[in-house]
Design a protein around this motif. Structure first.
Motif: not given
Length: 251
Positions: A12-17, A24-31, A47-53, A55-62
């Motif tokens: 649901k959130q689009g990322w994992h730890q 990031c679940n989609t592009c695998h960008a890691a912070f 943890d804030q940067m992954i959320r920003r990423h 929202r900004a990079e994957h607006p169509h993730r749903v």
């Protein structure tokens, strides 16, 4: 990590730890968890940067999630279309008009989706309580990578069978694990690969030389190890063979 490896919250959130990073679940960008990141003249913890990423990079993730092409997505084309419409915020009447059906039909489909979600939540609660605890049954199956098609007997391995294969074919010394010989039975091969892949760190990328350096001390014929890890889905690589990474398993 594939979608089938993720928890409901992670999907649901689009990322994992992981222990070392937010990914990031989609592009695998890691912070990295121990770093601070700059954006728009401000600094953000991971943890804030992954959320920003996300929202900004994957607006169509749903939408991407709705149209996931794995075998676990059993939605029909019409159901996917309706879910995208619901997500977009369209009113039932507008969706009905677009699809040339009655508004009552759209409302019934929304009700059907809600009922399926309730069924899924109950199933997950039952499954977790039965299998995901210290007293889980001894014949619990070994977690394996996702395989195309239905699973055959090679991949249906109990924890007991797994440990028997390790005892039979592996030795442990001060330098790590070593494979005594290559097994003839495919089920034993899968069991051994499940253990050997644990020597390769998660969420990292490797050259072929680096993978060889890990596998060579385990078995003299490291090429068959590398090839089998790829064929059975424990490792993946780019088409040109310059980049390797470990694929997470599912239960």
């Amino acid at each position: 990590m594939t979608q089938s490896d993720l928890t409901l919250t992670e999907l649901k959130q689009g990322w994992h730890q992981t222990p070392t990073a937010f990914i990031c679940n989609t592009c695998h960008a890691a912070f990295a968890t121990d770093e601070v990141f700059a954006a728009n003249d401000k600094f953000y913890p991971a943890d804030q940067m992954i959320r920003r990423h996300v929202r900004a990079e994957h607006p169509h993730r749903v939408t991407d999630l709705i149209n996931d092409d794995s075998k676990y997505n059993t939605l029909t084309a019409k159901q996917r279309e309706l879910l995208e419409a619901f997500h977009s915020g369209l009113k039932d009447a507008d969706i009905a008009k677009q699809n040339q059906v009655a508004a009552a039909t759209v409302r019934h489909q929304k009700f059907t989706f809600r009922e399926k979600a309730k069924q899924a939540r109950l199933y997950l609660a039952i499954y977790d309580n039965v299998f995901d605890h210290p007293n889980a049954p001894e014949d619990q199956l070994l977690a394996i990578p996702e395989q195309p098609g239905s699973l055959d007997d090679r991949f249906i391995i109990t924890q007991s069978e797994y440990h028997q294969s390790l005892q039979r074919y592996l030795t442990t010394s001060g330098v790590g694990i070593q494979l005594k010989r290559w097994p003839k039975k495919q089920k034993a091969v899968v069991a051994l690969l499940s253990r050997i892949v644990q020597e390769i760190p998660r969420d990292q990328h490797f050259t072929e030389a680096e993978i060889t350096a890990i596998l060579k001390p385990i078995f003299a014929d490291y090429a068959i190890l590398r090839r089998s890890l790829i064929e059975y889905g424990y490792l993946d690589r780019t088409a040109d063979g310059t980049d390797y990474w470990r694929v997470n398993t599912r239960s």
